[in-house]
Scaffold this motif. Structure first.
Motif, PDB file in Angstrom:
ATOM      1  N   GLY A 159     -88.227  10.827  71.374  1.00 60.18           N
ATOM      2  CA  GLY A 159     -87.194  10.071  71.579  1.00 60.18           C
ATOM      3  C   GLY A 159     -87.154   8.365  71.429  1.00 60.18           C
ATOM      4  O   GLY A 159     -86.329   7.389  72.586  1.00 60.18           O
ATOM      5  N   ARG A 160     -86.997   8.187  69.710  1.00 59.52           N
ATOM      6  CA  ARG A 160     -87.593   6.640  69.795  1.00 59.52           C
ATOM      7  C   ARG A 160     -86.242   6.294  69.870  1.00 59.52           C
ATOM      8  O   ARG A 160     -85.365   6.638  69.385  1.00 59.52           O
ATOM      9  N   PRO A 161     -86.484   4.780  70.037  1.00 63.69           N
ATOM     10  CA  PRO A 161     -84.466   3.827  69.511  1.00 63.69           C
ATOM     11  C   PRO A 161     -84.723   3.286  68.203  1.00 63.69           C
ATOM     12  O   PRO A 161     -84.348   2.126  67.452  1.00 63.69           O
ATOM     13  N   VAL A 162     -84.835   4.859  67.468  1.00 67.59           N
ATOM     14  CA  VAL A 162     -84.208   4.662  66.148  1.00 67.59           C
ATOM     15  C   VAL A 162     -82.889   5.287  65.580  1.00 67.59           C
ATOM     16  O   VAL A 162     -82.136   6.197  66.738  1.00 67.59           O
ATOM     17  N   CYS A 163     -82.220   5.259  64.867  1.00 71.82           N
ATOM     18  CA  CYS A 163     -81.159   6.003  64.990  1.00 71.82           C
ATOM     19  C   CYS A 163     -80.289   6.147  62.529  1.00 71.82           C
ATOM     20  O   CYS A 163     -81.068   5.297  61.876  1.00 71.82           O
ATOM     21  N   ILE A 164     -79.957   7.347  62.015  1.00 73.11           N
ATOM     22  CA  ILE A 164     -79.382   7.431  61.226  1.00 73.11           C
ATOM     23  C   ILE A 164     -76.995   7.071  61.425  1.00 73.11           C
ATOM     24  O   ILE A 164     -76.751   7.720  61.989  1.00 73.11           O
ATOM     25  N   LEU A 165     -77.450   5.996  60.588  1.00 68.04           N
ATOM     26  CA  LEU A 165     -75.370   5.985  60.892  1.00 68.04           C
ATOM     27  C   LEU A 165     -74.939   6.340  59.772  1.00 68.04           C
ATOM     28  O   LEU A 165     -75.342   6.983  58.397  1.00 68.04           O
ATOM     29  N   GLY A 166     -73.740   6.909  59.303  1.00 65.27           N
ATOM     30  CA  GLY A 166     -72.995   7.890  58.986  1.00 65.27           C
ATOM     31  C   GLY A 166     -72.482   6.440  57.915  1.00 65.27           C
ATOM     32  O   GLY A 166     -72.437   4.960  58.293  1.00 65.27           O
ATOM     33  N   HIS A 167     -71.689   6.811  56.708  1.00 67.32           N
ATOM     34  CA  HIS A 167     -71.560   5.849  55.745  1.00 67.32           C
ATOM     35  C   HIS A 167     -70.621   5.252  55.890  1.00 67.32           C
ATOM     36  O   HIS A 167     -70.469   3.627  55.218  1.00 67.32           O
ATOM     37  N   GLY A 181     -84.050  -0.408  57.718  1.00 67.90           N
ATOM     38  CA  GLY A 181     -84.875  -1.589  58.683  1.00 67.90           C
ATOM     39  C   GLY A 181     -84.211  -2.499  59.466  1.00 67.90           C
ATOM     40  O   GLY A 181     -84.561  -2.867  60.315  1.00 67.90           O
ATOM     41  N   ARG A 182     -83.051  -3.226  59.477  1.00 61.15           N
ATOM     42  CA  ARG A 182     -82.470  -3.725  60.618  1.00 61.15           C
ATOM     43  C   ARG A 182     -81.731  -2.959  62.277  1.00 61.15           C
ATOM     44  O   ARG A 182     -82.331  -1.530  61.833  1.00 61.15           O
ATOM     45  N   GLU A 183     -81.981  -4.255  62.708  1.00 58.63           N
ATOM     46  CA  GLU A 183     -81.804  -3.321  64.242  1.00 58.63           C
ATOM     47  C   GLU A 183     -80.226  -3.590  64.382  1.00 58.63           C
ATOM     48  O   GLU A 183     -80.087  -5.006  64.435  1.00 58.63           O
ATOM     49  N   ILE A 184     -79.436  -2.572  64.992  1.00 57.55           N
ATOM     50  CA  ILE A 184     -78.163  -2.756  65.494  1.00 57.55           C
ATOM     51  C   ILE A 184     -78.354  -2.805  67.505  1.00 57.55           C
ATOM     52  O   ILE A 184     -79.456  -2.536  67.807  1.00 57.55           O
ATOM     53  N   ARG A 185     -77.003  -2.805  68.019  1.00 59.88           N
ATOM     54  CA  ARG A 185     -77.405  -3.591  69.496  1.00 59.88           C
ATOM     55  C   ARG A 185     -76.072  -2.337  69.992  1.00 59.88           C
ATOM     56  O   ARG A 185     -74.908  -2.389  69.253  1.00 59.88           O
ATOM     57  N   MET A 186     -76.270  -0.908  71.009  1.00 65.77           N
ATOM     58  CA  MET A 186     -75.276  -0.196  70.939  1.00 65.77           C
ATOM     59  C   MET A 186     -75.780  -0.292  72.754  1.00 65.77           C
ATOM     60  O   MET A 186     -77.169   0.059  73.053  1.00 65.77           O
ATOM     61  N   ARG A 187     -75.292  -0.834  73.612  1.00 61.72           N
ATOM     62  CA  ARG A 187     -75.178  -0.057  75.178  1.00 61.72           C
ATOM     63  C   ARG A 187     -76.170  -1.237  75.324  1.00 61.72           C
ATOM     64  O   ARG A 187     -77.215  -0.377  76.826  1.00 61.72           O
ATOM     65  N   GLY A 188     -75.981  -2.396  75.013  1.00 63.70           N
ATOM     66  CA  GLY A 188     -77.590  -2.987  75.152  1.00 63.70           C
ATOM     67  C   GLY A 188     -78.839  -2.773  75.107  1.00 63.70           C
ATOM     68  O   GLY A 188     -79.855  -3.165  74.720  1.00 63.70           O
ATOM     69  N   LYS A 189     -78.562  -1.598  74.040  1.00 63.58           N
ATOM     70  CA  LYS A 189     -80.568  -0.715  73.514  1.00 63.58           C
ATOM     71  C   LYS A 189     -80.349  -1.932  72.128  1.00 63.58           C
ATOM     72  O   LYS A 189     -79.322  -1.481  70.968  1.00 63.58           O
ATOM     73  N   ASN A 190     -81.443  -2.286  71.877  1.00 69.03           N
ATOM     74  CA  ASN A 190     -81.577  -2.102  70.412  1.00 69.03           C
ATOM     75  C   ASN A 190     -82.118  -0.873  69.552  1.00 69.03           C
ATOM     76  O   ASN A 190     -82.834  -0.153  70.296  1.00 69.03           O
ATOM     77  N   LEU A 191     -81.585  -0.233  68.020  1.00 70.66           N
ATOM     78  CA  LEU A 191     -81.756   0.550  67.788  1.00 70.66           C
ATOM     79  C   LEU A 191     -82.076   0.029  66.129  1.00 70.66           C
ATOM     80  O   LEU A 191     -81.688  -0.597  65.720  1.00 70.66           O
ATOM     81  N   ARG A 192     -83.038   1.025  65.678  1.00 65.26           N
ATOM     82  CA  ARG A 192     -84.079   0.457  63.603  1.00 65.26           C
ATOM     83  C   ARG A 192     -82.632   1.585  63.187  1.00 65.26           C
ATOM     84  O   ARG A 192     -83.077   3.116  63.500  1.00 65.26           O
ATOM     85  N   VAL A 193     -82.749   1.463  62.724  1.00 66.56           N
ATOM     86  CA  VAL A 193     -81.673   1.709  61.198  1.00 66.56           C
ATOM     87  C   VAL A 193     -82.712   2.477  60.774  1.00 66.56           C
ATOM     88  O   VAL A 193     -83.277   2.120  59.623  1.00 66.56           O
ATOM     89  N   ILE A 194     -82.471   3.928  59.962  1.00 68.04           N
ATOM     90  CA  ILE A 194     -84.149   4.469  59.666  1.00 68.04           C
ATOM     91  C   ILE A 194     -83.026   4.891  57.906  1.00 68.04           C
ATOM     92  O   ILE A 194     -83.630   5.342  57.492  1.00 68.04           O
ATOM     93  N   GLY A 195     -81.983   5.653  58.353  1.00 70.05           N
ATOM     94  CA  GLY A 195     -81.256   5.941  56.903  1.00 70.05           C
ATOM     95  C   GLY A 195     -80.048   5.866  57.198  1.00 70.05           C
ATOM     96  O   GLY A 195     -79.024   5.968  58.115  1.00 70.05           O
TER      97      GLY A 195
END
Length: 419
Positions: A159-167, A181-195
């Motif tokens: 359950g690592r703080p990583v994410c895949i984003l829709g286009h 490789g960039r980080e975004i924030r959601m509900r106060g959490k940092n998530l690294r974009v992997i895809g």
């Protein structure tokens, strides 16, 4: 040869008569146009819905099963209160299926929650749909990764703080920047974009991967209480071979009943759904849509037919002297009959063609509107509906004009010329 020339002359006279009364001709054709348009636009809508539903379901294939609390069948509409009270699928049941099912290509669990706010630097995206998914989700749903990569087993399991984003989400957050490789924030959490997913647009149900953010299920479970009924969850099972689908379904039923401790005679408190089940439900819906639409359209056609019959009686009365003159010069009853019948048919045929053109215009406008909303839906006009429209126009013309034409052909030439 002479008879052919006579009948061609009859067509010419019919056209001349229609041109002589342009306003009356246009108003009469308008009634036919509306009737033909009403019928053909219903066929266009139903055919388009059927075509796009089949296309969307074929993308999933017939080798997938969905374990869900709600059945995708007609019975669900009458018993929805019963099904909505069923327990939702959970992570433990997913693990049980993944561990014990054989002959499968993948097993995935998805939980959906909408209305997420994502932030990167000064950019904000509101209303992104959060999808908490397990490892096999991307492959099971045939999603294409445009940039980066899918989750690894370790990222998914931990359950690592990583994410895949829709286009669309990635485009709105990062613009021309490379997002991986960039980080975004959601509900106060940092998530690294992997895809980032390839752009796909919305399907006919309005569902689109483009506006979503995908995170490992374990990460989502730490942010939300997955046991809440408002969290929509389902397990997707993809068979390795479509011929094994029935065996896999039986295995799922056995494992789910065992997991939930159901007694041998107890009813299942879950449903195993197949994509083709939606076709059965949809066919019933379109059947009523088609029947209701045809019922209304037939009335429009009948009204148009009566209008044309009335106009043709008026035309016969106006041209009584001309009919008497033609008959006194040797015109046979068949020629007079053909002349007026052809006028009625031409009136309906031209009106029907305008109705079909209106159908094409409305269909093109609908397609342009759908495309502007980036929904993957194709408006389909079938050849059969066009041919039916032309055929129906001719039938209306024949049915509406036959009695006035017979009356005209039976007029006595001497009496006709006296009027």
């Amino acid at each position: 040869m002479q008879k052919i020339l006579i009948y061609f002359e009859g067509i010419r006279i019919a056209i001349r008569s229609l041109k002589a009364n342009r306003l009356r001709t246009i108003l009469t054709m308008l009634g036919v146009s509306i009737g033909i348009f009403a019928i053909t636009i219903i066929f266009t809508i139903v055919n388009s819905l059927n075509y796009n539903l089949n296309r969307n379901l074929s993308e999933l294939g017939n080798s997938v099963l969905f374990v869900y609390h709600f059945p995708w069948s007609g019975e669900s509409f009458g018993n929805w209160q019963k099904y909505v009270k069923r327990p939702r699928v959970n992570f433990q049941e997913y693990q049980q299926l993944k561990k014990n099912l054989t002959r499968v290509e993948g097993v995935s669990l998805e939980a959906r929650m909408g209305g997420q706010t994502l932030k990167y630097s000064s950019k904000t995206v509101n209303g992104a749909q959060l999808r908490c998914v397990t490892q096999d989700y991307v492959a099971n749903n045939a999603l294409e990764i445009g940039l980066g990569r899918p989750f690894t087993d370790l990222e998914a399991d931990a359950g690592r703080p990583v994410c895949i984003l829709g286009h669309t989400v990635a485009e709105n957050l990062f613009g021309d920047l490379y997002p991986v490789g960039r980080e975004i924030r959601m509900r106060g959490k940092n998530l690294r974009v992997i895809g980032v997913l390839e752009k796909s647009g919305a399907n006919m149900f309005g569902d689109s991967p483009d506006g979503g953010i995908y995170v490992p299920y374990g990460f989502g479970a730490r942010m939300y209480d997955m046991s809440r009924r408002r969290v929509d969850k389902y397990i997707m099972v993809k068979a390795r071979d479509v011929r094994d689908i029935d065996l896999i379904e039986n295995d799922i039923i056995g494992l789910m009943r065992s997991s939930r401790g159901l007694r041998p005679k107890a009813e299942n408190d879950f449903s195993i759904n197949r994509p083709e089940m939606l076709l059965d439900v949809f066919e019933n819906v379109t059947k009523y849509l088609r029947s209701g639409g045809l019922f209304i359209s037939i009335f429009a056609v009948i009204v148009a037919g009566f209008g044309i019959g009335n106009i043709m009686f008026t035309t016969v009365k106006e041209r009584t002297f001309e009919i008497g003159l033609q008959k006194s010069l040797g015109a046979e009853r068949g020629v007079i009959l053909f002349q007026f019948l052809m006028e009625s048919v031409l009136l309906c045929l031209v009106g029907g063609i305008f109705g079909l053109l209106l159908n094409f215009g409305v269909a093109a406008s609908m397609q342009a509107l759908i495309d502007s909303m980036e929904i993957d839906f194709e408006v389909v006009i079938s050849t059969s509906s066009v041919l039916f429209g032309v055929f129906l126009s001719v039938i209306i013309g024949l049915a509406s004009g036959v009695i006035p034409s017979v009356v005209a052909s039976k007029l006595d030439p001497v009496e006709a010329m006296r009027r």
